[in-house]
Scaffold this active site. Structure first.
Site, short mmCIF file in Angstrom:
data_model
loop_
_atom_site.label_atom_id
_atom_site.label_comp_id
_atom_site.label_asym_id
_atom_site.label_seq_id
_atom_site.Cartn_x
_atom_site.Cartn_y
_atom_site.Cartn_z
N SER A 44 4.84 53.48 191.57
CA SER A 44 5.99 53.82 190.71
C SER A 44 7.01 52.70 190.65
O SER A 44 7.87 52.66 189.76
CB SER A 44 6.67 55.08 191.22
OG SER A 44 7.30 54.84 192.47
N TYR B 250 0.04 76.33 194.84
CA TYR B 250 1.13 75.40 195.13
C TYR B 250 2.26 76.19 195.79
O TYR B 250 2.97 76.96 195.14
CB TYR B 250 1.64 74.75 193.84
CG TYR B 250 0.69 73.79 193.18
CD1 TYR B 250 -0.45 73.32 193.81
CD2 TYR B 250 0.95 73.32 191.89
CE1 TYR B 250 -1.32 72.44 193.19
CE2 TYR B 250 0.09 72.43 191.26
CZ TYR B 250 -1.04 72.00 191.91
OH TYR B 250 -1.89 71.12 191.29
N LEU C 160 0.73 57.72 188.86
CA LEU C 160 1.53 56.79 189.64
C LEU C 160 1.09 56.79 191.10
O LEU C 160 1.81 56.31 191.98
CB LEU C 160 3.02 57.13 189.53
CG LEU C 160 3.63 56.98 188.13
CD1 LEU C 160 5.10 57.37 188.14
CD2 LEU C 160 3.46 55.56 187.61
N ARG D 204 0.88 59.09 193.34
CA ARG D 204 1.82 59.81 194.21
C ARG D 204 3.04 58.96 194.57
O ARG D 204 3.54 59.00 195.69
CB ARG D 204 1.09 60.31 195.46
CG ARG D 204 -0.03 61.28 195.11
CD ARG D 204 -0.91 61.61 196.30
NE ARG D 204 -1.93 62.57 195.90
CZ ARG D 204 -3.08 62.25 195.29
NH1 ARG D 204 -3.34 60.98 195.02
NH2 ARG D 204 -3.94 63.18 194.93
N GLY D 205 3.46 58.18 193.59
CA GLY D 205 4.65 57.35 193.77
C GLY D 205 4.35 55.97 194.30
O GLY D 205 5.23 55.09 194.30
#
Length: 336
Positions: free
Chosen positions: A217, A58, A211, A213-214
Site C-alpha cells: 500500500s 467474519y 494491496l 493486506r497493506g
C-alpha cells in the site's frame, strides 16, 4: 469521478469497477472503529461503489450485522444500488478458532438463512463457499446454492479460492458468475492455470488482497507493531527478512508512483484494473481516507511503458513468503 462498471461473468450482475471488501471492519486486522466503518460504506455507496463483499464468519456474524446497519441507514437510492457478495462455510468456535469448512447442502441453506437475517435483505446477490469442503463434492455444494437461486434467496453463484478443475466441475453443475481469488502485483499464481479457465468459461474474478493486506500500500513500515489479533502478525510475508525484502519491492514501486504523481496504493490497484475487464478488484478500505485514495486508482491510466516498468520493478514471483501461514495454506484448493 464516475465509477465505470464491469459485469460478473456472462451470467452475473453489472457491478462497479471497484468493490469494497468489508472484512477488515470486523476482523483480522486489529481494532476498527464501527462508526467510521459504517461511514466508509456510506461513502463508498455515495461514490458509486455497488459491490459489498463479506463473509458470515467474519467475526462470527459481526461483519454482516455491520453491513446490515450501514444499508439500513443509507439513503434508499444508495441502498437499492448495493449488491452483496457473501462467503459461507467456515466453521468457528467461541474463542475465534477455525474448525474447517462445511459445504453440505443442508448447511448451505442454514448459513444462507442466517446471512439474510443479519444483512436485513431478502436475497444475496452472489453467494459462495469460502473454501471447498474436502468431504463434500463441489457439485453438491453448488447444487444447493442453485436451489436457493431457484427459490429467489440468491441471485448468482460464486466460488472462492478454487482451482481450475473445481471451477470446471462447478460450472458443469450450474452457471457460475464469479470466482473470488487473491490477485496482486506480488500474488500472481492465478495467471498460469486459473485465469485461462475462467476466461474460457466466461467467469469473472473478484480480486481480493490487491494491496497484499497493506504490504504494497505504501503505508506499511518495517517498525510497525502488529497486535496478536492482527492476521499479519502471523503471515509469512510480514516476518523478519521476508518483510524487509518485500518492502524493497514497494520502494521500487514508489519511485514509479511518484513519477506519475499518484500514490503507491493507487498504482498497485490500477495495475490490477489493467489486467482485464473480467477482473474486479476489491479494496479493503476501513476508513473514508483510505477509500478515497483507492478510488483515485480509477483515474490512473497505465500505458504499455508504465506496465513494462511496473513488471520490471516488481516481477512475478519476486515476493518472498507464503500468503497464508502453513496451516491455512493446507485448506486451499486453488493453484496459487
Amino acid at each position: 469521478m464516475t465509477i465505470q462498471t464491469r459485469t460478473l461473468g456472462t451470467t452475473g450482475p453489472q457491478v462497479s469497477a471497484l468493490g469494497l471488501g468489508c472484512m477488515g471492519m470486523s476482523a483480522l486486522y486489529g481494532e476498527a472503529d464501527r462508526a467510521e466503518s459504517i461511514a466508509t460504506v456510506h461513502a463508498a455507496l455515495e461514490a458509486g461503489v455497488t459491490l459489498l463483499d463479506t463473509g458470515d464468519f467474519y467475526a462470527m456474524g459481526h461483519n454482516e450485522i455491520l453491513i446490515g446497519e450501514a444499508l439500513r441507514t443509507a439513503p434508499a437510492a444508495r441502498r437499492e444500488q448495493a449488491l452483496t457478495s457473501v462467503k459461507f462455510g467456515a466453521l468457528r468456535d467461541p474463542a475465534g478458532g477455525w474448525s474447517g469448512y462445511d459445504g453440505r447442502p443442508e448447511a448451505v441453506k442454514n448459513f444462507a438463512a442466517y446471512s439474510l437475517q443479519r444483512l436485513g435483505v431478502d436475497h444475496i446477490d452472489v453467494y459462495r463457499i469460502a473454501r471447498v469442503d474436502p468431504g463434500v463434492p463441489i457439485e453438491e455444494t453448488v447444487g444447493a446454492i442453485a436451489e436457493l437461486v431457484e427459490q429467489g434467496y440468491v441471485r448468482h453463484i460464486g466460488l472462492s479460492e478454487v482451482g481450475a478443475d473445481t471451477i470446471r466441475r462447478a460450472a458443469a453443475t450450474a452457471p457460475i458468475a464469479d470466482v473470488q481469488l487473491e490477485y496482486a502485483l506480488i500474488t500472481r499464481g492465478i495467471e498460469d492455470r486459473i485465469l485461462p479457465v475462467t476466461r474460457e468459461l466466461g467467469i469473472s474474478v473478484t480480486a481480493y488482497g490487491v494491496l497484499s493486506r497493506g504490504l504494497i500500500s505504501g503505508h506499511f513500515t518495517p517498525d510497525r507493531q502488529l497486535g496478536a489479533t492482527d492476521f499479519r502478525a502471523h503471515s509469512p510475508r510480514f516476518q523478519g527478512e521476508n518483510l524487509q525484502h518485500n518492502l524493497t519491492l514497494v520502494e521500487q514501486l514508489r519511485k514509479l508512483a511518484e513519477q506519475k504523481g499518484v500514490s503507491v496504493a493507487q498504482l498497485a490497484i490500477a495495475w490490477v484494473l489493467s489486467r482485464g475487464e473480467d477482473i474486479v478488484p476489491l479494496v479493503g478500505a476501513r476508513t473514508r481516507e483510505r477509500l478515497a485514495e483507492s478510488l483515485g486508482a480509477l483515474d490512473v491510466v497505465l500505458d504499455a511503458a508504465d506496465l513494462a516498468a511496473i513488471e520490471a520493478a516488481v516481477p512475478a514471483d519476486s515476493a518472498v513468503g507464503d500468503r497464508y501461514p502453513s496451516a491455512m495454506m493446507a485448506h486451499l484448493d486453488s493453484e496459487h
